[in-house]
Write an enzyme that holds these catalytic residues in place. Sequence first.
Site, PDB file in Angstrom:
ATOM      1  N   LYS A  90      38.940  14.893 -30.861  1.00  0.00           N
ATOM      2  CA  LYS A  90      38.866  14.076 -31.501  1.00  0.00           C
ATOM      3  C   LYS A  90      39.026  14.045 -32.919  1.00  0.00           C
ATOM      4  O   LYS A  90      40.256  13.243 -33.706  1.00  0.00           O
ATOM      5  CB  LYS A  90      37.936  12.641 -30.781  1.00  0.00           C
ATOM      6  CG  LYS A  90      38.098  12.665 -29.843  1.00  0.00           C
ATOM      7  CD  LYS A  90      36.741  11.946 -29.156  1.00  0.00           C
ATOM      8  CE  LYS A  90      35.042  11.619 -29.751  1.00  0.00           C
ATOM      9  NZ  LYS A  90      34.891  13.401 -28.973  1.00  0.00           N
ATOM     10  N   ARG A 105      31.012   4.814 -28.355  1.00  0.00           N
ATOM     11  CA  ARG A 105      30.548   5.412 -26.787  1.00  0.00           C
ATOM     12  C   ARG A 105      28.966   5.172 -25.863  1.00  0.00           C
ATOM     13  O   ARG A 105      28.530   5.951 -25.087  1.00  0.00           O
ATOM     14  CB  ARG A 105      28.989   6.674 -27.997  1.00  0.00           C
ATOM     15  CG  ARG A 105      29.588   8.410 -27.986  1.00  0.00           C
ATOM     16  CD  ARG A 105      29.488   8.789 -28.949  1.00  0.00           C
ATOM     17  NE  ARG A 105      28.981  10.813 -29.110  1.00  0.00           N
ATOM     18  CZ  ARG A 105      29.438  11.504 -30.034  1.00  0.00           C
ATOM     19  NH1 ARG A 105      30.412  10.417 -30.921  1.00  0.00           N
ATOM     20  NH2 ARG A 105      29.101  12.304 -29.466  1.00  0.00           N
ATOM     21  N   ARG A 118      33.428  26.992 -32.064  1.00  0.00           N
ATOM     22  CA  ARG A 118      33.954  25.997 -33.125  1.00  0.00           C
ATOM     23  C   ARG A 118      32.767  26.237 -34.486  1.00  0.00           C
ATOM     24  O   ARG A 118      31.842  26.470 -34.060  1.00  0.00           O
ATOM     25  CB  ARG A 118      33.393  24.792 -32.475  1.00  0.00           C
ATOM     26  CG  ARG A 118      34.014  24.317 -33.517  1.00  0.00           C
ATOM     27  CD  ARG A 118      34.482  22.373 -32.906  1.00  0.00           C
ATOM     28  NE  ARG A 118      32.292  21.744 -32.352  1.00  0.00           N
ATOM     29  CZ  ARG A 118      32.862  20.354 -32.308  1.00  0.00           C
ATOM     30  NH1 ARG A 118      34.349  20.308 -31.672  1.00  0.00           N
ATOM     31  NH2 ARG A 118      31.875  19.855 -31.398  1.00  0.00           N
ATOM     32  N   ARG A 168      27.419  24.748 -35.889  1.00  0.00           N
ATOM     33  CA  ARG A 168      26.189  23.582 -35.372  1.00  0.00           C
ATOM     34  C   ARG A 168      25.650  23.785 -34.624  1.00  0.00           C
ATOM     35  O   ARG A 168      25.619  24.198 -33.744  1.00  0.00           O
ATOM     36  CB  ARG A 168      27.232  22.159 -34.707  1.00  0.00           C
ATOM     37  CG  ARG A 168      28.569  21.951 -36.337  1.00  0.00           C
ATOM     38  CD  ARG A 168      29.721  20.599 -36.036  1.00  0.00           C
ATOM     39  NE  ARG A 168      28.318  19.792 -34.693  1.00  0.00           N
ATOM     40  CZ  ARG A 168      29.582  18.435 -34.032  1.00  0.00           C
ATOM     41  NH1 ARG A 168      30.754  18.459 -34.768  1.00  0.00           N
ATOM     42  NH2 ARG A 168      29.057  17.761 -32.764  1.00  0.00           N
ATOM     43  N   ARG A 182      25.575  17.523 -23.724  1.00  0.00           N
ATOM     44  CA  ARG A 182      26.524  16.366 -24.543  1.00  0.00           C
ATOM     45  C   ARG A 182      27.999  16.155 -23.011  1.00  0.00           C
ATOM     46  O   ARG A 182      27.912  14.734 -23.103  1.00  0.00           O
ATOM     47  CB  ARG A 182      27.186  17.113 -25.573  1.00  0.00           C
ATOM     48  CG  ARG A 182      26.036  17.273 -26.929  1.00  0.00           C
ATOM     49  CD  ARG A 182      26.331  18.362 -27.771  1.00  0.00           C
ATOM     50  NE  ARG A 182      27.684  16.865 -28.507  1.00  0.00           N
ATOM     51  CZ  ARG A 182      28.307  18.330 -29.303  1.00  0.00           C
ATOM     52  NH1 ARG A 182      28.073  18.893 -29.594  1.00  0.00           N
ATOM     53  NH2 ARG A 182      28.729  17.386 -30.790  1.00  0.00           N
TER      54      ARG A 182
HETATM   55  P1  AMP Z   1      30.072  14.190 -32.438  1.00  0.00           P
HETATM   56  O1  AMP Z   1      30.183  14.755 -33.887  1.00  0.00           O
HETATM   57  O2  AMP Z   1      30.971  13.278 -32.760  1.00  0.00           O
HETATM   58  O3  AMP Z   1      30.068  15.208 -31.311  1.00  0.00           O
HETATM   59  O4  AMP Z   1      28.378  13.922 -32.972  1.00  0.00           O
HETATM   60  C1  AMP Z   1      27.502  14.719 -33.142  1.00  0.00           C
HETATM   61  C2  AMP Z   1      26.475  14.070 -32.459  1.00  0.00           C
HETATM   62  O5  AMP Z   1      25.793  12.772 -33.079  1.00  0.00           O
HETATM   63  C3  AMP Z   1      26.222  13.239 -31.051  1.00  0.00           C
HETATM   64  O6  AMP Z   1      26.655  14.446 -30.210  1.00  0.00           O
HETATM   65  C4  AMP Z   1      25.385  11.962 -31.070  1.00  0.00           C
HETATM   66  O7  AMP Z   1      23.904  12.726 -30.927  1.00  0.00           O
HETATM   67  C5  AMP Z   1      25.587  11.864 -32.365  1.00  0.00           C
HETATM   68  N1  AMP Z   1      26.128  10.346 -32.266  1.00  0.00           N
HETATM   69  C6  AMP Z   1      27.369  10.733 -33.072  1.00  0.00           C
HETATM   70  N2  AMP Z   1      27.859   9.417 -32.707  1.00  0.00           N
HETATM   71  C7  AMP Z   1      27.729   8.417 -32.332  1.00  0.00           C
HETATM   72  C8  AMP Z   1      27.504   7.699 -31.858  1.00  0.00           C
HETATM   73  N3  AMP Z   1      28.396   6.475 -31.611  1.00  0.00           N
HETATM   74  N4  AMP Z   1      26.356   7.144 -30.797  1.00  0.00           N
HETATM   75  C9  AMP Z   1      25.544   8.138 -30.775  1.00  0.00           C
HETATM   76  N5  AMP Z   1      26.175   8.698 -31.256  1.00  0.00           N
HETATM   77  C10 AMP Z   1      26.342   9.539 -32.047  1.00  0.00           C
END
Ligand code: AMP
Length: 212
Positions: free
Chosen positions: A15, A90, A129, A157, A168
């Site tokens: 994404k 989400r 990554r 990360r 996740r």
């Molecule tokens: P991402 O970079 O989108 O994979 O997000 C990394 C982490 O940020 C996720 O594993 C969550 O802990 C948090 N996070 C990001 N977006 C959301 C969301 N819309 N709702 C809840 N947690 C989020």
Amino acid sequence: MAKDIILLGAPGAGKGTQGALLAEALGLPKIATGDILREAVRQGTELGREAKRFMDAGELVPDDVILGLVRLALALPNAAQGAIFDGFPRTAAQAEAVDRIQAELGRRLSAVILFEVPDEVIVDRMTGRRTDPESGAVYHIRYNPPPPAVRERVIQRADDTEETVRRRLVVYREMTKPLIARYRSAAVPIHRVDGTGDIEAVHAAIMEQVTG
Ligand code: AMP
């Protein structure tokens, strides 16, 4: 009226990478809640401190925190024509709130892009990554290696370890995947994209769906 596009799919499905290319192609900003949270963590703000413990554990940050960020981002002038939503909604509660926020701000959803990638491919992608902390560019140790000038400074990360990635994926299946059914019954096109191809092929497939 501003037209927004939601990118839906498991963590590591592409994404972020594809959202950046799509945003560039359509001349729209990409709004990524994960990026906003990571920036807050980096800056050591109260939001960052609160979010970090959820993120490092592979859990979701509470909905009210996310919705505050989304509301702020959508009110910015650069999002006036529309935006690409990367990493939100989400949860069902976030999806409902996003509907409400869009209605309040005179926006609507124009499409949902659903990324399909098997779990094992995702684990392989995410554990390899690496990010350049200076530019934010994302690489993969094998599939998209960082150039020599950057190789020494790329970082992993904290939530890209195998254990956290697996958590996740479970959270995705339980909390986020049900949104597919929700959008399928809404009057908005859902474009399924095979996210296993290379970056250019997936981008081309998305462009065909969105503009075709
Ligand atoms: P991402 O970079 O989108 O994979 O997000 C990394 C982490 O940020 C996720 O594993 C969550 O802990 C948090 N996070 C990001 N977006 C959301 C969301 N819309 N709702 C809840 N947690 C989020």
